[in-house]
Design an enzyme around this catalytic site. Structure first.
Site, short mmCIF file in Angstrom:
data_model
loop_
_atom_site.label_atom_id
_atom_site.label_comp_id
_atom_site.label_asym_id
_atom_site.label_seq_id
_atom_site.Cartn_x
_atom_site.Cartn_y
_atom_site.Cartn_z
CE LYS A 198 -3.04 -14.95 8.10
NZ LYS A 198 -3.45 -15.70 6.88
N GLY A 251 5.72 -10.62 4.12
CA GLY A 251 4.61 -10.22 3.26
C GLY A 251 4.86 -8.84 2.69
CB SER A 252 2.58 -6.53 1.01
OG SER A 252 1.59 -6.42 1.99
CB THR A 253 6.09 -2.59 2.10
OG1 THR A 253 7.28 -3.28 1.67
CG2 THR A 253 6.48 -1.35 2.87
N GLY A 256 3.01 -4.98 6.42
CA GLY A 256 4.06 -4.87 7.43
C GLY A 256 3.86 -3.64 8.32
CD GLU A 273 13.25 -10.98 6.32
OE1 GLU A 273 13.51 -10.26 5.34
OE2 GLU A 273 14.09 -11.33 7.16
#
Ligand code: NDP
Length: 507
Positions: A198, A251-253, A256, A273
């Site tokens: 995606k 992507g962002s924490t 995540g 990551e």
């Protein structure tokens, strides 16, 4: 296509690709989203719509996962590792042959300068595939000396096989779309997994173009499926899917953490990551000109929309003013403009929302008493541009020193004659631990500081050294697991241990 996009000088191939209908790539076919919904793709340099893409939803994710499952058990699983190497090398060559179209699409979609787009494609994406193509034939298990049930040595054999984990869901961000696409794809293909990818809603174009190349390379239908869609809908459905065995997320924490929650249903494996707030530590013996160039690249590469960005600059007091003046001198002269203009050194941010977010951080620094050295505004022009910005402040109390801005905003401070542990303690004052750099001519100081900085990756006399063979990933809230290199194969593999007993065990 609209007038603004028409006026941009792009190749006929890129123009033809932009003008066509953009559908989902499932089971080797282009298909419409089941909902029939679409979304616009915006050029961040002009704010004009350049394409319309079908919007994948949970039902499309179901279809893509089913196609990936079928391919995992089908032709792909029968192909030899040599054949996998060959199709991966072919795909790498196709990327190089199509560099102009891929680079133009990446620039129009993401906004980065053309030179960087070309680098991320020919200098990175295709080489990344070639690196992992070499691993296909080298994935192997062990034989282990064991004595189950007290059997003597030589009466048993235990061996392990490394097997592909199955269907992988890859969810990628918008900041380096083709690089992210390939860094998920290459280890998955090398290990024999199949995928549903995606792309970010804001940058789906190069992922869709890659599907054409994947087909031309001879990768069997269903091995790679691409479903553009909204993160909280298509991304959430993919990360929660029971037939997906692993999710690889960049992507962002904040997202995540949601991925981890979604994975609980079938306990799928997850690699993350995530964000960063990386330190750049400069000692008084460092080469000042090299530091200035390095700090500029560390902070402003991809307009600062870079997880490894060196956004906290710590400089010894003896050379602090020289470094600050040098960075401000270059930053204030950087030419902002559309990536297709060869003179542009800094492109736009990805969206109006991201520009507002970054301007909010700049305002917070002003409100919190930081000294603005250069930049600090959005130029009055079309496109989501923000000037490269430098703030200084004696302490890290500022919001911009703690939170990931993901824009061209650098915070700098100085340190005096103190021990390395104290300097490292300041550098490590962050919830993140992704990257970092140390600048000095004293190799002992460089190595000691590299050891003390709590990040997945530290570079000495450069920032964020990237190579397919260098393991990459974060400590603390910068993520789980590592990508790149041999270690990057691990999350795509599972181990099977088989034991053979040659004689009856003693009673
Ligand atoms: P997001 O986390 O918002 O989005 C990343 C991806 O996740 C997008 O494809 C997004 O889809 C999708 N997504 C959003 N919500 C969900 C959800 N609930 N479930 C599943 N998927 C979801 O990050 P950004 O796109 O804003 O990217 C910037 C962030 O990425 C920064 O924090 C940066 O540090 C980090 N990053 C980390 C890197 C690393 O290697 N460590 C490299 C590059 C970036 P959609 O966009 O369609 O909403």
């Amino acid at each position: 296509m609209n007038a603004a996009a028409e006026s941009i000088s792009i190749s006929p191939e890129t123009r033809a690709f932009l003008d066509r209908k953009h559908r989902l790539f499932i089971g080797g076919n282009w298909v419409d989203a089941l909902s029939g919904e679409t979304f616009p793709v915006i050029d961040p340099a002009t704010e004009e719509q350049i394409a319309t893409v079908q919007l994948g939803g949970p039902e499309d994710i179901d279809a893509a996962v089913a196609a990936a499952n079928k391919a995992f058990k089908g032709e792909w699983s029968k192909m030899t590792s040599y054949q996998r190497t060959r199709v991966m090398l072919k795909l790498a060559d196709l990327i190089d042959q199509n560099i102009q179209t891929l680079a133009e699409l990446e620039v129009l979609d993401n906004g980065l300068p053309m030179m960087l787009a070309q680098y991320t494609i020919a200098g990175y994406a295709s080489e990344f595939l070639r690196y992992y193509a070499g691993w296909c034939t080298k994935i192997q298990g062990d034989t282990i000396p064991v004595s189950p049930m007290g059997l003597p040595n030589g009466e048993t054999l235990t061996y392990t096989k490394r097997e592909p984990i199955g269907v992988v869901g890859a969810i990628i961000p918008w900041n380096a779309p083709i690089a992210m696409f390939v860094l998920k794809l290459a280890p998955a293909l090398a290990t024999g997994c199949t995928m549903v990818i995606k792309p970010a809603e804001l940058t789906p174009l190069t992922a869709l173009f890659m599907c054409e190349l994947i087909k031309q390379a001879g990768i069997p239908d269903g091995v790679v499926n691409v479903v553009p869609g909204l993160g909280h809908v298509a991304g959430a459905a993919l990360s929660a899917h029971d037939d997906v065995q692993k999710v690889s997320f960049t992507g962002s924490t904040a997202v995540g953490k949601k991925i981890v929650q979604s994975a609980l249903g079938n306990l799928k494996k997850v690699t993350l990551e995530l964000g960063g707030k990386s330190p750049v530590v400069v000692f008084p013996d460092a080469d000042v000109q090299a530091v200035i160039g390095g700090a500029i690249r560390a902070a402003f590469f991809l307009q600062g929309q870079n997880c490894m960005a060196g956004t906290r600059l710590f400089v010894h007091k003896d050379i602090y003013q020289q470094v600050i003046d040098g960075v401000a001198g270059i930053a204030s002269q950087m030419k902002l403009g559309p990536g297709l203009d060869p003179a542009s050194q800094l492109g736009p941010l990805i969206s109006a929302q991201q520009r507002e977010r970054v301007l909010g951080y700049i305002q917070s620094a002003k409100d919190e008493g930081a000294e603005l050295i250069c930049g600090g505004s959005a130029p009055d022009r079309k496109g989501f541009f923000v000037e490269p910005t430098l703030f200084t402040h004696p302490t890290q109390e500022l919001t911009i020193a703690r939170e990931e801005v993901f824009g061209p905003v650098l915070y700098a401070t100085s340190f005096g004659d103190t021990d390395l542990e104290s300097i490292a303690a300041e550098a490590n004052k962050s919830i993140y631990g992704l990257s970092g750099s140390v600048w000095t001519k004293d190799i002992a100081v460089g190595l000691k500081m590299a050891q003390l900085i709590d990040s997945g990756q530290v570079s000495v006399n450069c920032h964020a050294a990237v190579d397919p063979a260098i393991p990459f990933g974060g400590n603390k809230m910068s993520g789980w697991g590592r990508e790149f290199g041999k270690e990057g194969l691990e999350p795509y593999l599972k181990t099977k241990a088989t034991t053979v007993i040659f004689s009856n065990p003693p009673m």
